[in-house]
Design a protein around this motif. Structure first.
Motif, PDB file in Angstrom:
ATOM      1  N   ALA A  80       0.770  -1.113  -0.033  1.00 16.21           N
ATOM      2  CA  ALA A  80      -0.013  -0.061   0.107  1.00 16.21           C
ATOM      3  C   ALA A  80       0.891   1.219  -0.017  1.00 16.21           C
ATOM      4  CB  ALA A  80      -0.748   0.118   1.261  1.00 16.21           C
ATOM      5  N   TYR A  84      -1.856   5.224   3.308  1.00 13.82           N
ATOM      6  CA  TYR A  84      -3.150   4.296   3.035  1.00 13.82           C
ATOM      7  C   TYR A  84      -3.636   3.861   4.586  1.00 13.82           C
ATOM      8  CZ  TYR A  84      -6.150   0.822   0.955  1.00 13.82           C
ATOM      9  OH  TYR A  84      -7.098   0.035   0.432  1.00 13.82           O
ATOM     10  N   ARG A  92     -10.503   4.344   1.181  1.00 15.68           N
ATOM     11  CA  ARG A  92     -10.081   3.238   0.493  1.00 15.68           C
ATOM     12  C   ARG A  92     -11.057   2.644  -0.554  1.00 15.68           C
ATOM     13  NH1 ARG A  92      -7.375  -0.057   5.758  1.00 15.68           N
ATOM     14  NH2 ARG A  92      -6.193   1.761   6.633  1.00 15.68           N
TER      15      ARG A  92
END
Length: 108
Positions: A80, A84, A92
């Motif tokens: 990621a 994130y 997300r």
């Protein structure tokens, strides 16, 4: 002792044997075992399969070798983008939708 080396020697494997299975050079594997650099996600996943342990175990994030659903979560976290983990679930999902749009365009 490095966990990769510990797993490899525990199976009676030479560096060249494991390197061949992973599709890397013996020098790359040596670098991982000497902690000069780290294996990529693809190599971690393959080692997890070869040794029957979780990626977390290989990375010394746990002392429990059993693999489980957490292995996939670790791989996602490793791949990621930075920041994130601070996003909400809705954020997300939005990013995943955008990625799906770009992938669909590429496949067209």
């Amino acid at each position: 002792m490095n966990r990769i080396k510990e797993l490899r020697t525990g199976k009676g494997m030479k560096q060249t044997d494991l390197a061949r299975q992973l599709g890397v050079t013996q020098g790359a594997l040596s670098g991982w075992e000497n902690e000069n650099y780290e294996p990529d996600i693809k190599a971690l996943k393959k080692m997890s399969e070869i040794f029957g342990v979780s990626v977390d175990y290989i990375l010394c994030l746990t002392d429990e070798p059993a693999s489980g659903n957490g292995a996939d979560e670790t791989l996602v976290a490793l791949s990621a983008p930075k920041g994130y983990e601070r996003l909400t679930e809705d954020e997300r999902r939005e990013i995943e939708e955008i990625i799906a749009i770009y992938n669909k365009r590429r496949d067209s």
